[in-house]
Design a protein around this motif. Structure first.
Motif, short mmCIF file in Angstrom:
data_model
loop_
_atom_site.label_atom_id
_atom_site.label_comp_id
_atom_site.label_asym_id
_atom_site.label_seq_id
_atom_site.Cartn_x
_atom_site.Cartn_y
_atom_site.Cartn_z
N CYS A 242 0.93 -1.31 -0.04
CA CYS A 242 -0.12 0.03 -0.12
C CYS A 242 0.86 1.31 -0.20
CB CYS A 242 -0.78 -0.05 1.36
SG CYS A 242 -1.84 1.35 1.27
N SER B 30 -0.16 4.29 0.67
CA SER B 30 -0.34 5.13 1.67
C SER B 30 -0.15 4.76 3.15
CB SER B 30 -1.88 5.16 1.75
OG SER B 30 -2.38 5.85 0.48
N CYS B 31 0.03 3.49 3.40
CA CYS B 31 0.23 3.23 4.81
C CYS B 31 1.39 1.95 4.78
CB CYS B 31 -0.95 2.63 5.51
SG CYS B 31 -1.57 1.03 5.10
N CYS C 42 -6.45 -1.65 0.30
CA CYS C 42 -5.85 -1.96 1.55
C CYS C 42 -6.84 -2.15 2.72
CB CYS C 42 -4.88 -0.90 1.70
SG CYS C 42 -4.20 -0.97 3.18
N GLU D 254 -5.84 -1.99 5.96
CA GLU D 254 -5.50 -1.30 6.89
C GLU D 254 -6.10 0.16 6.77
OE1 GLU D 254 -3.67 -2.23 9.44
OE2 GLU D 254 -3.37 -0.19 10.53
N CYS D 255 -5.95 0.97 5.43
CA CYS D 255 -6.22 2.01 5.46
C CYS D 255 -7.56 2.35 4.33
CB CYS D 255 -5.04 3.05 5.18
SG CYS D 255 -4.55 2.73 3.49
ZN ZN Z 1 -2.99 1.23 3.29
#
Ligand code: ZN
Ligand code: ZN
Length: 144
Positions: free
Chosen positions: A37, A39-40, A60, A62-63
Motif C-alpha cells: 500500500c 498510503s500506509c 488495503c 488497513e487504510c
Molecule cells: Zn493502506
C-alpha cells in the motif's frame, strides 16, 4: 515453508508466493514484485477482479486505499469487478499480493501473473494472469 501435501499449497508467509508463481507460470526466471500500500505501507488487501476484462484492483485492509494495478487502468471503466473469493476457506477475506512479470529478451514484459496468498487460511494462488501485447512496458510495471 510451503505445505504442498494437499490440492492447494498452503503457506504462513507472503514470500512463498514467489515459489508458487515460479511453479505456476512454469518460468523460474519470472520477475516478482510485492504489492504494498502506497498510503500506509501494509501488504494485506481485498481483491477486486474482473475475470473477463482481466483487470484487478487492490483495496488495503488497513487504510482503505484502492489501487488499480499495472495497465488495468486502461480497461477499468468497462470492468465489473467482484470481490475475489478464496477457493478453500470461501471467504472474500484478504490477501498478500505479488505481481510476476515474464519478460522478453528485450526486457519488456510479455505476460503478467498475479500471485496471492489468503491471509485467513494460507492458500496460495493466482487469481489472474494476462498477456501484454505492446511495448515499452516500463511505465506500466511501476504501477503497483
Ligand atoms: Zn493502506
Ligand atoms: Zn482462504
Amino acid at each position: 515453508m510451503i505445505d504442498k501435501s494437499g490440492q492447494y499449497w498452503h503457506s504462513e508467509c507472503a514470500d512463498d508466493i514467489d515459489e508458487y508463481l515460479k511453479e505456476y507460470s512454469e518460468n523460474p526466471s519470472i520477475d516478482i514484485n510485492s504489492v504494498v500500500c502506497r498510503s500506509c505501507g501494509k501488504d494485506i488487501f481485498k481483491l477486486w477482479v474482473d475475470y473477463d476484462e482481466e483487470a484487478i484492483q487492490v483495496e488495503c485492509t488497513e487504510c482503505g486505499s484502492k489501487k488499480i494495478l499495472l495497465d488495468c487502468v486502461d480497461v477499468w471503466e468497462d470492468a465489473s469487478p467482484e470481490l475475489c473469493k478464496c477457493p478453500v476457506c470461501r471467504k472474500t477475506g484478504s490477501y498478500n499480493v505479488k505481481a510476476g512479470f515474464i519478460r522478453k529478451e528485450n526486457h519488456n514484459v510479455k505476460w503478467i501473473y498475479i500471485g496471492n496468498r489468503c491471509t485467513d487460511c494460507g492458500v496460495l494462488g493466482s487469481c489472474l494472469d494476462w498477456k501484454i501485447s505492446y511495448e515499452p512496458t516500463d511505465e506500466m510495471e511501476n504501477n503497483i
